[in-house]
Write an enzyme that holds these catalytic residues in place. Sequence first.
Site, PDB file in Angstrom:
ATOM      1  N   ALA A 291       0.806  -1.219   0.000  1.00 28.00           N
ATOM      2  CA  ALA A 291       0.000   0.000   0.000  1.00 28.00           C
ATOM      3  C   ALA A 291       0.840   1.270   0.000  1.00 28.00           C
ATOM      4  O   ALA A 291       0.343   2.332  -0.377  1.00 28.00           O
ATOM      5  CB  ALA A 291      -0.929   0.000   1.213  1.00 28.00           C
TER       6      ALA A 291
ATOM      7  N   ASP B  50      -1.449 -10.686  -1.081  1.00 25.83           N
ATOM      8  CA  ASP B  50      -0.150 -10.740  -0.400  1.00 25.83           C
ATOM      9  C   ASP B  50      -0.207 -11.537   0.895  1.00 25.83           C
ATOM     10  O   ASP B  50       0.761 -12.202   1.264  1.00 25.83           O
ATOM     11  CB  ASP B  50       0.422  -9.335  -0.177  1.00 25.83           C
ATOM     12  CG  ASP B  50      -0.548  -8.367   0.480  1.00 25.83           C
ATOM     13  OD1 ASP B  50      -1.603  -8.783   0.999  1.00 25.83           O
ATOM     14  OD2 ASP B  50      -0.252  -7.142   0.457  1.00 25.83           O
TER      15      ASP B  50
ATOM     16  N   GLY C 271       6.174  -0.541  -3.695  1.00 26.87           N
ATOM     17  CA  GLY C 271       6.268  -1.794  -4.430  1.00 26.87           C
ATOM     18  C   GLY C 271       7.718  -2.170  -4.569  1.00 26.87           C
ATOM     19  O   GLY C 271       8.606  -1.329  -4.464  1.00 26.87           O
TER      20      GLY C 271
END
Length: 476
Positions: free
Chosen positions: A11, A226, A14
């Site tokens: 969030a 994830d 990356g």
Amino acid sequence: MRRYAAVDLGASSGRVVVAEVGPGTLDLHEVHRFANVPVRAGGTLYWDILRIYRGVLDGLRAAGPVDGIGVDSWAVDYGLLDERGALLGNPVHYRDGRTEKAGSRVPFEELYARTGIARQPFNTIHQLAAEPRLASATTMLLIPDLIAYWLTGEIGAELTNASTTQLLNAASREWDAVLAGGLGPASKILAPLRRPGEVIGPLTAEAAAETGLPVGTPVIAVGSHDTASAVAAVPADGERFAYVSCGTWSLVGVELDQPMISEEGRRANFTNEAGIDDTVRYLRNVTGLWLLQECIRVWEAGGERVDLEALLAQAAEEAPFRSTVDADDPVFHPPGDMPGRLADFCRRTGQPVPETRARIVRCVVDSLALAHRAALRDAQRLTGQEVDVIHIVGGGSRNALLCALTADACGLPVVAGPVEATSIGNVLVQARADGAISGTLADLRALIRRTQRLERYEPRADAAVPAARAFTRPAR
């Protein structure tokens, strides 16, 4: 030895991690990291998905030749494609307020009975109910499926992430015909399901040119939620364990063979999400290090860099459990002045107001430890599953204070690590599908125990842990 790239989208950032995997070998290193910065425009909070994709391409170029690529990300958010396969605008961020008053034509009791998914206003089913672009869409792809589509040209919906949408039937593990039918003609936007370990397809010529990788490089479906990848990488030895996948959220739960759908579970807000190898992640979403991340963002907004390690060391010297908050109170969900909200909560509930940064950090960490305890106790009560050890994986496993306090609060040993659990789960599913390794989920976990650094925290007999405070949440 085979090499695999894990694209792990969080969030706030990356990254692309490359792993060398073989029998007895699991060696990872990060090759690229990039910021994931949402954008507010016209009153709506969006993900900057093209910037994210650019970061993915750059990361894969840095990775060099690999034998497979897997993509995972957070859950529930999606992109919509038109009939030409073009994206209909940026995906909306799950913290946007558009679903705060979301309703459903299906009573929540029936939603839970069909899907086993807990009530969250940002679940995909509610986002779609508030989606103005739906009439123009022909396909909905969750974020990792969208990235995989751009890399390969192949459309599909990976199972573990699909299970978070509240549109997947918990028993059949297929799209629920009744709930999908509630979308009307838009029900056709749901993509065919794929399972972890399936080859999605090779890189397109365009993606290969952008990354410098061979056209034939396969993209492999992994636990694209994830948390599914992170739980697959829990280094448990046996079945009597609980896990906390700790990052922006703390996902606290146990692993089951079958969904457990009950009225008690619904009331306790437990969810049944699909895991690797047909497992079920029976867990509760607890607001996690988001509280701390937002505090740091606010403190650094003026240009000052915050030394988190130093703050945690100072917080460890503060009186324990002096002030605690209900981490899941809706007041803490949106971005904003988190230090002020924490202080206001303590003031409103008659507790000492944390007036220094160290005391604010201590308030957050103490509150999360108590939230972990509450969720763990409920998981054991609802499932009847005994727990001998708690595994904390993900970024939160580096927070020694939180790990120690969770051990104290729960009265159980905590094994912390691996930090890179999501990437490890991602690459191990790829490696097994590719034939570089073999075995069951237990075998994959044994490889992790042999190759990764883990820390153990024993509960302290003299730890003064209070009973959980009862807080009344404000009406919304």
